[in-house]
Motif scaffolding. Structure first.
Motif, PDB file in Angstrom:
ATOM      1  N   ILE A 114       8.330  -4.999  -2.785  1.00 48.37           N
ATOM      2  CA  ILE A 114       8.979  -4.450  -1.595  1.00 48.37           C
ATOM      3  C   ILE A 114      10.492  -4.581  -1.708  1.00 48.37           C
ATOM      4  O   ILE A 114      11.244  -3.625  -1.491  1.00 48.37           O
ATOM      5  N   VAL A 115      10.920  -5.767  -2.107  1.00 47.53           N
ATOM      6  CA  VAL A 115      12.364  -5.966  -2.246  1.00 47.53           C
ATOM      7  C   VAL A 115      12.937  -4.985  -3.265  1.00 47.53           C
ATOM      8  O   VAL A 115      13.952  -4.310  -3.022  1.00 47.53           O
ATOM      9  N   LEU A 116      12.249  -4.884  -4.395  1.00 45.15           N
ATOM     10  CA  LEU A 116      12.759  -3.987  -5.428  1.00 45.15           C
ATOM     11  C   LEU A 116      12.749  -2.541  -4.960  1.00 45.15           C
ATOM     12  O   LEU A 116      13.660  -1.771  -5.245  1.00 45.15           O
ATOM     13  N   ALA A 117      11.694  -2.174  -4.235  1.00 39.41           N
ATOM     14  CA  ALA A 117      11.612  -0.790  -3.761  1.00 39.41           C
ATOM     15  C   ALA A 117      12.782  -0.469  -2.849  1.00 39.41           C
ATOM     16  O   ALA A 117      13.436   0.576  -2.987  1.00 39.41           O
ATOM     17  N   ILE A 118      13.071  -1.394  -1.946  1.00 37.31           N
ATOM     18  CA  ILE A 118      14.177  -1.151  -1.020  1.00 37.31           C
ATOM     19  C   ILE A 118      15.491  -1.056  -1.788  1.00 37.31           C
ATOM     20  O   ILE A 118      16.306  -0.160  -1.570  1.00 37.31           O
ATOM     21  N   LEU A 119      15.669  -1.991  -2.715  1.00 39.34           N
ATOM     22  CA  LEU A 119      16.913  -1.953  -3.487  1.00 39.34           C
ATOM     23  C   LEU A 119      17.005  -0.667  -4.299  1.00 39.34           C
ATOM     24  O   LEU A 119      18.085  -0.105  -4.464  1.00 39.34           O
ATOM     25  N   THR A 120      15.854  -0.211  -4.786  1.00 40.60           N
ATOM     26  CA  THR A 120      15.858   1.038  -5.528  1.00 40.60           C
ATOM     27  C   THR A 120      16.324   2.180  -4.646  1.00 40.60           C
ATOM     28  O   THR A 120      17.143   3.008  -5.052  1.00 40.60           O
ATOM     29  N   ILE A 121      15.781   2.215  -3.444  1.00 40.29           N
ATOM     30  CA  ILE A 121      16.181   3.288  -2.531  1.00 40.29           C
ATOM     31  C   ILE A 121      17.683   3.227  -2.304  1.00 40.29           C
ATOM     32  O   ILE A 121      18.400   4.241  -2.424  1.00 40.29           O
TER      33      ILE A 121
ATOM     34  N   PHE B 297      -5.550  -4.589 -11.052  1.00 42.22           N
ATOM     35  CA  PHE B 297      -5.455  -5.917 -11.660  1.00 42.22           C
ATOM     36  C   PHE B 297      -4.913  -6.963 -10.702  1.00 42.22           C
ATOM     37  O   PHE B 297      -5.445  -8.049 -10.587  1.00 42.22           O
ATOM     38  N   PHE B 298      -3.798  -6.647 -10.101  1.00 47.14           N
ATOM     39  CA  PHE B 298      -3.019  -7.723  -9.513  1.00 47.14           C
ATOM     40  C   PHE B 298      -3.097  -7.763  -8.007  1.00 47.14           C
ATOM     41  O   PHE B 298      -2.249  -8.301  -7.334  1.00 47.14           O
ATOM     42  N   PHE B 299      -4.152  -7.128  -7.476  1.00 55.88           N
ATOM     43  CA  PHE B 299      -4.248  -7.049  -6.026  1.00 55.88           C
ATOM     44  C   PHE B 299      -4.342  -8.427  -5.398  1.00 55.88           C
ATOM     45  O   PHE B 299      -3.885  -8.645  -4.292  1.00 55.88           O
ATOM     46  N   GLU B 300      -4.900  -9.368  -6.140  1.00 58.24           N
ATOM     47  CA  GLU B 300      -5.065 -10.669  -5.521  1.00 58.24           C
ATOM     48  C   GLU B 300      -3.771 -11.460  -5.501  1.00 58.24           C
ATOM     49  O   GLU B 300      -3.620 -12.404  -4.766  1.00 58.24           O
ATOM     50  N   GLU B 301      -2.852 -11.024  -6.325  1.00 59.04           N
ATOM     51  CA  GLU B 301      -1.588 -11.709  -6.358  1.00 59.04           C
ATOM     52  C   GLU B 301      -0.646 -11.082  -5.339  1.00 59.04           C
ATOM     53  O   GLU B 301       0.558 -11.231  -5.410  1.00 59.04           O
ATOM     54  N   ALA B 302      -1.225 -10.330  -4.428  1.00 57.20           N
ATOM     55  CA  ALA B 302      -0.412  -9.514  -3.527  1.00 57.20           C
ATOM     56  C   ALA B 302       0.757 -10.279  -2.963  1.00 57.20           C
ATOM     57  O   ALA B 302       1.873  -9.792  -2.932  1.00 57.20           O
ATOM     58  N   GLY B 303       0.515 -11.510  -2.559  1.00 59.27           N
ATOM     59  CA  GLY B 303       1.569 -12.262  -1.907  1.00 59.27           C
ATOM     60  C   GLY B 303       2.886 -12.206  -2.643  1.00 59.27           C
ATOM     61  O   GLY B 303       3.876 -11.681  -2.135  1.00 59.27           O
ATOM     62  N   TYR B 304       2.866 -12.680  -3.877  1.00 57.98           N
ATOM     63  CA  TYR B 304       4.125 -12.790  -4.608  1.00 57.98           C
ATOM     64  C   TYR B 304       4.614 -11.437  -5.076  1.00 57.98           C
ATOM     65  O   TYR B 304       5.739 -11.018  -4.815  1.00 57.98           O
ATOM     66  N   ILE B 305       3.713 -10.732  -5.767  1.00 58.18           N
ATOM     67  CA  ILE B 305       4.142  -9.483  -6.376  1.00 58.18           C
ATOM     68  C   ILE B 305       4.469  -8.452  -5.317  1.00 58.18           C
ATOM     69  O   ILE B 305       5.388  -7.658  -5.461  1.00 58.18           O
ATOM     70  N   GLN B 306       3.726  -8.495  -4.235  1.00 59.64           N
ATOM     71  CA  GLN B 306       4.001  -7.546  -3.161  1.00 59.64           C
ATOM     72  C   GLN B 306       5.402  -7.738  -2.607  1.00 59.64           C
ATOM     73  O   GLN B 306       6.154  -6.779  -2.432  1.00 59.64           O
ATOM     74  N   GLN B 307       5.750  -8.989  -2.372  1.00 56.53           N
ATOM     75  CA  GLN B 307       7.098  -9.256  -1.865  1.00 56.53           C
ATOM     76  C   GLN B 307       8.141  -8.739  -2.843  1.00 56.53           C
ATOM     77  O   GLN B 307       9.104  -8.074  -2.463  1.00 56.53           O
ATOM     78  N   LEU B 308       7.910  -9.052  -4.090  1.00 59.93           N
ATOM     79  CA  LEU B 308       8.840  -8.621  -5.126  1.00 59.93           C
ATOM     80  C   LEU B 308       8.979  -7.112  -5.123  1.00 59.93           C
ATOM     81  O   LEU B 308      10.081  -6.546  -5.141  1.00 59.93           O
TER      82      LEU B 308
END
Lengths: 94, 140, 496, 113, 141, 794
Positions: free
Chosen positions: C279-286, C266-277
């Motif tokens: 990534i940040v969340l993934a790192i914080l999760t780790i 669905f959201f592949f085209e929104e990669a810019g915003y959601i991707q950044q989000l």
């Protein structure tokens, strides 16, 4: 003509419902609230009937009967709760 | 103080028949008018609930000696079975079939496997509601 | 047979129903549950092979064409996950024979367990967003039952929290579907994807982004990403060992899978915003997971927090969204399912022997239980991603993808997370398995050798998965390819 | 109408959230039921309201309301019922076993040392 | 005036009367002093109101659409049956849960009855009666 | 799969059988079964000498994960072979030694030899594999086998501590190295060392080059215990002595050196490589030797000595790499350094190995390694003493032992720095010289404090006597090698040294001629200086020992390590406990806050909010009234204290919702909602019997917080709903259902047809959900009743 009357009636019933809601919230005793809820149920039945006329469809006529049944069950449950605290007894003869 | 619920019980006996009839109607009419397995099942359990309210667990259990959990499982089997029937014909799971069968005396009979499926739903709903009510009500 | 891909859902479902009838005899229940779990494994393996040979498998249920009915879709990713689920379930069932207690077995433990598998397999297989919700509910409801079964104090207390959080997330899920339906007017995932991609010609409406974020929250709650994982440690702590293992191995992964699926479609085209989000969340999760894993001296807690770390890792790979990282994520996802189950079973076994899960009152287990010790050691290394064990290849690819996409810090944190994972998990080894041997109260009661079978199977699998990575790789890369090139998926569903 | 409904849904969500954040288990459960009401209304609203006659063939109308959200809501209602029932039982079981319905007293941090 | 117009008039009348009764009932529930009187208002006036409206609905579909809907009739019947029972149950429940009466109504007869039932003499009488009943049963066997 | 692969894998295979040997053949020491393997391998590898000395390399490939470019490629060249010989050679001796050192009756020999074999195989893998990932795999395996060996006596606190420490530090480095490897891969597209070397010129200006270099170096430094990562090595001495002799002096710690040597052709072009290696090497050299002097435990002395010697070799490699970096200088000057490095590598293995074994013997025969308790053992164990003298003198760089030769070359190498145009260059040889002084001192301490001086039998656990001959064989062999290499330094040069050197510095020609006497030059003078100053300092040791007290304990690296572990543990515990309160309300508050913030931010940040009044259905007045009822009722619930009132209000809401369903033309929903509502209310009433009468209230502050959060949630939901509705971008698919319900599915009620037919699958699982719920409620209530206490968690 009928439509106008139905809309007037709908508003009347809705006003009645708000009034009943006041009783539900205000109380002061539990039976008061339940009485008001019961009346509210009756009003809803009326409203469904009126909506049926307003929409000119018989699709909701089942709802009327069903709601009659359920409002009754609900009232029975509430009153039993009030009276006995437990609405389903295990064995009332013991 | 013990009170007798004579009025309630009498009324219940009268009304119960009405409710059950209506629930069966609503169940069968579901494909054409509002209703269906869910409402039908729920209404049936409503009827049993009323019975429970007016009488007591023990009495109701003697009238309706079901193991409601088995009823749930049975209903699920019905629903799954309807779906799995399609596997035999190598059509996708849950493919329904319907048709009119001419029965000499009764005339045209409209048959639909969806009704079987709905029956499963009905059984599950009744079974679930009743087993929940029974388990909670029976808990001391 | 066109209905092949439904079998991994159907078999446990029928088994679950039959088990309700069979509640009188425990032996019968065990046989049914064991056999059906084994059958599911076989069927799932065949399914994987079929997908490998014939491409994406779809099934239009009730014979309605794709966007209108419900479609089940088995692409490689879902087939692999179904296979892994079945394997893990099989192992947990075996463990349950001796490890769950007859009381629970009598009260529909196996039935609930099978329903859980239904939910998980269904969620992996479905191609319809609302059907996904339904399968989530199946899974959640069975997980409620499993977490409650036995009704001990801690179970009741934690299950309230668990149920509450999941009720909220379900509600959010439905409203996300509602918003999505309002915008695109369809429920079939492939169809949604097509419609959303038609939008990209016009200016991309922000509403799609916000729905994307909402889906991220929903699945993040299930998958335990950074600020949404608070419920997890307590809830997973409560249930008995095999349940804990299956929870730890599967439930969060379903959330992660859903994120993968929705984001690739669905959201592949929104990669810019959601991707950044992401990534940040993934790192914080780790980081959050690591902090938790290091903090505690309770064996269960340590492993539980490691779930969170793994989720972050996988999400980082997904967020990076290049072929390498996605392949790595899928690799790691499957690895983590296997190894988490193994670790939970092992840790549970240790706790069962010691009578407590507090590491400070364990020690020297290797003397009496060398098998346990070594299995644990291998599992720990695999978890930390030490080559050639199973975690390595996934981690390697994720880091590689991360570096390649120039997320240097993120990739470096992913890399270094291994060290802290190792520290946390080796704490168990050093203090619990090594250390001064003690006498434990439950020693006589625990059928140690029989309980060890399941984790040993899993660890062997994990080792094979790592060492035989070359054999697995074509499957994984096929799975990742479907994710990067969504047309494969869409064409298979909509048959265009 | 949709706009009005959006606000109604918002209010339902608001009170549901408030209830779920409270201490008492009963309130929390009530919160979840109200939440599900909000969700169902929202789903219906999102499908578009009053788009035509009730979705029964033979209503001799030119258009029908969207039946799909209704079917979805039906599913959601039934599921929500199951969850509520279970939650209720968990609530009272835990009150009996743990002796409190106060969520603040149900913290419990096993293994946190 | 055609038949249909008359029918419409009747329907309108029913609906208006029904709506009016609903308002009255609501007013009663608000204004009346204690739960028993309110219960009275709710179960009498509201039931009457809904019966009128249902009848109006039935007639509407019967006359305008030529559709005889048995469910509405059943509903009317049902309402008729259950409303008094519900009212009775509520009143009794209120009484047993100890809700005070307004105080300006007549004597509380039910209270007397309960007190008699609770009294020692009545208990003795009950025991005696049961014993005799059992004796009769035993003899008849 | 070639014979070479088999050679690497052989230890693992044997390792599988070791437990069986141990279990079923009790009479014979398990070591005897293991011993043939390293000997055989040693012989096997010797057979390669002829080919490597002819500059041939043997490459065998075996595909592993070829899809990822990871192949088990084995490459035998000079460097690899040198290490392989070292590993197998010393390995044989250590196994032999261990047979006598570890009693077959009391020790867990099975695990010991498994670990040892694991290590041996892993180490062979490290030095022979050409693929960096495979190398990394074996690298980690050496770390873990070392971990296991250090923790061999796992019931000792110190063993576990040491094991953990070594693991943490080496794995840290290993991971960094992996990062470096990945960076290299991204630059070159291959994991093969050979191919990377071939591309080394092309990548030097790549932005990732320096990070890769640093990462790889971090790996090498941690493994080779370079300052400041050396702290794990002394603690690793908790391992049984044969292990220390093998891993922690001769082989594993040299893996870092191997890596530096191996990667030199790639990185040495870069100045950073040269300076970092040389710099860290020197610091380590100095610090290790300096610290060794203050130790009282024999093994600790040796540990620090190893650290120092590793630094020495490292620094030599660094200086040698300068030859690759500085094109303008005469390479010959620097190649000496590399030669010295490789030569010293061998020498170090010989003398350090023998010294460890000696210490082991002392420990074994006296029960202590504390030099304060030891003394005067010369008379009891003369052979051991002789070996110790040889080893220690070689270590101190005294003639005529091999250590002297490499020490001289070391000085040469260090002096060659002066050739460079570098201001502080003079410091390098000075540091090297000072370190040599300390080296001399601790070497003397090692021998003389143990074997001479006062015999203190009361402090020893056992009465000392000479070790059994079996135990002495290995050190004797090593000691004799020390002498042989000392007198005939060139026997290895053409066959082993030169091929190795050419691998490290490809493109340079080496003509290694090590001579014992090369005239009176600076190097010799430096050596003499070392001896003179060393002797003086040795005898005045007690006077200047106080210097060590000057270093505050707080600054010590060990302290730092301990504190940071402790801090990490406590800090993370504090953090986690602070937010993991166990209170679901807090969790929900966090989550909701996050959800509100992120959604609101996205909504306005991405300009997603939209509001349009097109397309909306008309509104009737009574509907507004009904909405008002819902609103009032739902807000009233918040304020009511009675549970019955709240349930009545909830029921009201439910009924009005179903009324809405009627108004919105959804008869099925209205029906279902009504029945469900009634039954749920009954369930509530049913359960209220078991629930508390009063609802618990919150304090005001919580109420405010909760109110803010709830208003936020409500607002966000409303706003998104408005935007979503204003963005109806596509038509719904439901037209299909409307058209086909009657014709295709033979039903009239579309909702029901969707439920049982179009989306019957949903329904099937929905009733499954219900069924599961019933199952759960049933078990939850019944299980307790019948089960009693048994169910309590194990």
């Amino acid at each position: 003509m009928i439509q106008t009357v139905v809309y007037i009636a709908l508003i009347c019933v809705a006003v009645a419902m708000i009034t009943l809601l006041y009783r539900v919230i205000k109380g002061p005793t539990l039976p008061d609230r339940i009485v008001a809820l019961d009346a509210l149920g009756v009003n809803i039945v009326a409203m469904v009937a009126l909506v049926c006329i307003a929409l000119d469809t018989n699709a909701f006529l089942e709802v009327i009967l069903l709601f009659g049944i359920l409002a009754f069950i609900g009232t029975v449950a509430f009153s039993k709760y009030l009276e006995k605290g437990v609405i389903i007894e295990n064995d009332r003869n013991s | 103080m013990k009170t007798s619920d004579l009025i309630l019980q009498t009324a219940t006996k009268l009304i119960l028949f009405l409710i059950v009839l209506f629930s069966v109607y609503i169940f069968f009419a579901g494909h054409y008018t509002p209703g269906g397995g869910f409402v039908g099942g729920l209404l049936t359990s409503g009827a049993i609930l009323l019975l429970l309210l007016a009488f007591d667990m023990k009495t109701v259990q003697t009238i309706l000696p079901f193991n409601y959990l088995y009823m749930v499982a049975l209903g699920l089997l019905f629903a799954i079975g309807t779906g799995a029937g399609a596997l035999l014909f190598n059509t996708p799971f849950l493919t329904h079939a319907f048709g009119d069968i001419h029965v000499p005396v009764l005339g045209e009979l409209h048959l639909h496997t969806a009704t079987l499926f709905d029956l499963g739903v009905y059984l599950v709903v009744v079974g679930v509601t009743m087993s929940i009510i029974q388990t909670i009500g029976g808990d001391e | 047979m066109i209905n092949f891909l439904i079998l991994p859902i159907l078999i446990p479902l029928i088994t679950g129903v039959l088990l309700i009838f069979a509640n009188k005899s425990i032996m019968l229940q065990r046989w049914i549950a064991g056999l059906s779990a084994f059958m599911t494994v076989v069927v799932a393996a065949m399914l994987v092979q079929k997908v490998k040979n014939d491409g994406v498998q779809t099934l239009n249920l009730s014979n309605w064409d794709a966007p209108f009915g419900i479609t089940l879709v088995s692409d490689m990713l879902s087939a692999l996950l179904v296979l892994t689920t079945s394997v893990v379930a099989f192992a947990c069932i075996i463990y349950s024979f001796k490890g769950i207690g007859e009381e629970r077995e009598k009260f529909h433990y196996y039935a609930a367990f099978n329903f859980l598998i239904v939910g998980v397999n269904g969620a992996f297989t479905t191609g319809d967003i609302f059907n996904l919700f339904v399968f989530f509910e199946v899974m959640l409801m069975s997980s409620y039952v499993l977490i409650l079964l036995g009704g001990t104090k801690i179970q009741l207390r934690e299950s309230i929290k668990y149920i509450l959080v999941n009720v909220i997330s379900s509600a959010l899920f439905v409203i996300s579907i509602a918003y999505l339906y309002s915008v695109v007017g369809t429920l079939n995932m492939a169809h949604i994807s097509v419609r959303l991609s038609e939008l990209s010609g016009i200016s991309q409406p922000g509403i799609v982004t916000i729905i994307g974020v909402l889906f991220l929250i929903v699945f993040g709650l299930k998958g335990a990403i950074f600020p949404l994982y608070f419920w997890l440690p307590g809830s997973y702590y409560a249930p008995p060992v095999p349940v804990m293992a299956i929870f730890g191995a599967l439930l969060t992964k379903v959330g992660v899978y859903s994120i993968i699926r929705t984001y690739s479609l669905f959201f592949f085209e929104e990669a810019g915003y959601i991707q950044q989000l992401l990534i940040v969340l993934a790192i914080l999760t780790i980081v959050g997971g690591l902090i938790g894993a290091i903090a505690y001296w309770d064996v269960k807690k340590i492993v539980i927090y490691n779930i969170i770390v793994a989720v972050g890792l996988i999400l980082f790979g997904i967020a990076t969204m290049n072929q390498d990282a996605l392949t790595g994520s899928v690799f790691y996802l499957i690895h983590d399912m296997i190894i988490k189950a193994a670790l939970f079973l092992l840790v549970g076994l240790m706790a069962a022997i010691a009578g407590t899960s507090n590491l400070r009152s364990m020690g020297g287990m290797i003397k009496r239980y060398p098998g346990l010790g070594w299995t644990f050691f291998l599992a720990a290394l695999a978890l930390a991603g030490i080559p050639p064990l199973s975690g390595f290849v996934g981690k390697l690819l994720i880091v590689q993808g991360g570096f390649a996409s120039e997320h240097y810090w993120g990739a470096a944190i992913v890399l270094m997370s291994s060290l802290f994972v190792l520290i946390s998990i080796m704490k168990i080894f050093i203090n619990g398995i090594w250390g001064k041997p003690r006498a434990f109260e439950n020693e006589e009661r625990v059928p140690y050798k029989k309980l060890l079978i399941a984790p040993v199977i899993l660890v062997i699998l994990s080792v094979c998965y790592g060492v035989g990575a070359d054999f697995v790789y074509p499957y994984i890369s096929q799975a990742a390819e479907t994710l990067t090139n969504t047309n494969i998926y869409i064409d298979a569903v909509l048959k265009e | 109408m949709e706009i009005l409904m959006a606000f109604v849904v918002g209010i339902l969500f608001m009170s549901a959230t408030y209830l779920m954040l409270s201490r008492s288990v009963v309130r929390i459960i009530l919160g979840t039921t109200i939440l599900s009401h909000g969700v169902h209304l929202l789903l219906l609203t999102m499908g578009g309201l009053k788009g035509g006659a009730a979705p029964l063939v033979g209503e001799n109308a030119s258009s029908y309301t969207d039946p799909l959200p209704q079917a979805l809501i039906l599913t959601a209602i039934v599921i929500a019922f199951g969850v509520t029932a279970l939650f209720l039982v968990v609530g009272y079981r835990s009150y009996k076993v743990l002796g409190t319905d106060n969520m603040e007293k149900l913290r419990g941090n096993e293994g946190n040392d | 005036m055609k038949m249909i117009e008359i029918a419409k008039l009747i329907i309108v009348a029913f609906i208006l009367i029904g709506a009016f009764f609903h308002l009255i009932a609501a007013l009663g529930v608000i204004r009346l002093p204690d739960v028993y009187t309110r219960n009275h208002a709710a179960s009498k006036a509201a039931t009457l109101g809904v019966l009128c409206i249902l009848l109006g609905t039935f007639l509407y579909f019967y006359f305008i659409h030529d559709h005889f809907n048995s469910r509405v009739l059943l509903g009317i019947l049902f309402m008729f049956l259950t409303a008094p029972v519900a009212g009775h149950l509520l009143g009794r429940a209120a009484y047993h849960s100890g809700v005070k009466m307004w105080g300006q109504n007549g004597p509380d007869d039910y209270k007397e009855y309960i007190e008699i039932k609770k009294s020692e003499k009545y208990q003795e009488y009950e025991a005696y009666r049961k014993k005799i009943e059992e004796n009769i049963k035993a003899e008849s066997k | 799969m070639s014979l070479l692969h088999l050679a690497i894998i052989a230890p693992f295979i044997i390792a599988i059988f070791v437990p069986f040997f141990y279990k079923y053949i009790k009479g014979v020491h398990t070591g005897w079964f293991v011993l043939p393997l390293p000997i055989l391998l040693f012989v096997y590898f010797i057979s390669f000498i002829s080919s490597t000395s002819n500059k041939q390399t043997i490459t065998e490939s075996f595909s592993w994960i070829s899809s990822l470019g990871i192949d088990f490629t084995v490459k035998v060249d000079g460097l690899g072979l040198l290490f392989a010989l070292l590993i197998t050679g010393i390995g044989s001796l250590v196994v032999l030694y261990s047979i006598y050192y570890l009693s077959k009756n009391t020790e867990k020999l099975n695990t010991f030899y498994v670990y040892l074999l694991l290590f041996m195989g892993a180490m062979l893998g490290v030095v022979l594999s050409d693929n960096l990932i495979v190398l990394y795999a074996f690298w980690e395996l050496t770390s873990f086998s070392s971990f296991l060996l250090i923790g061999y006596w796992y019931d000792r606190e110190k063993s576990r501590y040491g094991a953990q420490k070594s693991m943490i530090i080496t794995v840290l480095g290993g991971l960094a190295m992996l990062g470096g490897i990945i960076l290299l891969y991204l630059m070159t597209g291959t994991f093969s060392i050979t191919e990377i070397i071939a591309q080394s010129d092309a990548i030097i200006n790549h932005p990732l080059f320096v990070p890769a270099l640093l990462c790889i170096l971090l790996g090498a430094f941690t493994k080779s215990a370079q300052f400041p990562f050396h702290i794990w090595l002394p603690d690793a001495m908790e391992a049984p002595t044969p292990v220390s002799a093998y891993l922690h002096s001769a082989t594993m710690v040299k893996a870092g050196i191997y890596l530096v040597a191996r990667m030199s052709p790639v990185f040495a072009e870069h100045a950073l490589w040269v300076w970092l290696i040389a710099g860290f090497g020197l610091v380590t050299l100095f610090w290790g030797s300096f610290s060794a002097v203050k130790q009282t435990d024999l093994k600790s002395i040796l540990a620090f000595s190893t650290v120092s010697q590793l630094g020495l070799i490292m620094s030599l490699l660094g200086i040698g790499a300068a030859a690759l970096h500085f094109d303008e200088l005469n390479p010959a000057i620097f190649t000496v350094a590399t030669t010295a490095a490789v030569f010293h590598l061998i020498n170090h293995a010989t003398f350090k190995g023998s010294l460890f074994m000696v210490v082991g013997i002392v420990d074994h025969e006296t029960g202590t390694r504390d030099i304060r308790k030891l003394g005067g053992l010369m008379n009891f164990m003369p052979i051991t003493f002789t070996i110790a003298i040889i080893g220690a003198f070689s270590m101190a760089g005294l003639p005529p032992f091999n250590g002297f030769l490499s020490k001289e070359m070391f000085f040469t190498g260090m002096l060659s720095v002066l050739e460079m145009d570098f201001n502080w260059g003079i410091l390098i040889p000075i540091i090297a010289w000072i370190a040599s002084v300390f080296t001399f001192i601790y070497s003397m301490i090692l021998v003389f404090k143990t074997f001479t001086g006062k015999y203190q039998p009361e402090k020893l656990e056992k009465k000392p006597h000479e070790a059994p001959i079996g135990m002495l064989i290995s050190p004797i062999i090593l000691a004799s090698l020390v002498i042989i290499f000392g007198f005939f330094p060139n026997i290895l040069s053409s066959s082993v040294l030169v091929p190795a050197l050419e691998t490290i510095m490809p493109g340079f020609s080496f003509d290694v001629k090590i001579s014992f006497w090369h005239g009176v030059n600076e190097e010799l003078l430096m050596t003499i200086g070392v001896i003179l100053v060393g002797v003086i300092l040795y005898f005045t040791l007690s006077k200047w020992r106080g210097v060590y007290g000057l270093f505050p304990e707080k600054l010590a690296l060990n302290r730092f390590y301990d504190n940071s572990l402790d801090w990490m543990q406590k800090g993370s515990y504090g953090i986690t406990n602070a937010y993991m309160t166990g209170s679901i309300r807090n969790y929900l508050a966090y989550m909701f806050t996050f959800i509100i913030i992120i959604l609101a931010a996205t909504l306005f940040g991405k300009d997603a909010f939209a509001f349009s009044t097109e397309n909306v259905a008309q509104i009737e007045f009574f509907e507004v009234l009904l909405s008002l009822i819902i609103a009032i009722a739902s807000i009233a619930i918040l304020f009511t204290k009675s549970r019955i009132t709240s349930i009545i209000l909830t029921g009201t809401i439910g009924y009005i919702v179903s009324l809405f369903f009627v108004i919105f033309r959804a008869p099925d929903l209205a029906l279902t909602q009504l029945v469900i509502e009634t039954i749920s209310v009954s369930l509530f009433l049913l359960c209220f019997y078991h629930l508390p009468k009063k609802l618990t209230e919150d304090p005001l502050s919580f109420k405010v917080r909760n109110a803010i959060i709830s208003v936020g949630v409500g607002a966000v939901v409303t706003l998104i709903a408005l935007s979503a509705h204003s963005n109806k971008l596509f038509d719904s698919i439901s037209q299909y259902y409307i058209e086909n319900t009657y014709t295709e599915a033979a039903g009239k009620n579309m909702v029901n047809v969707i439920l049982v037919d179009f989306r019957g699958f949903d329904t099937m699982f929905e009733i499954a959900v219900l069924g599961i719920a019933a199952l759960g409620i049933f078990s939850l209530i019944k299980l307790r009743k019948n089960g009693g206490k048994k169910v309590e968690d194990k």
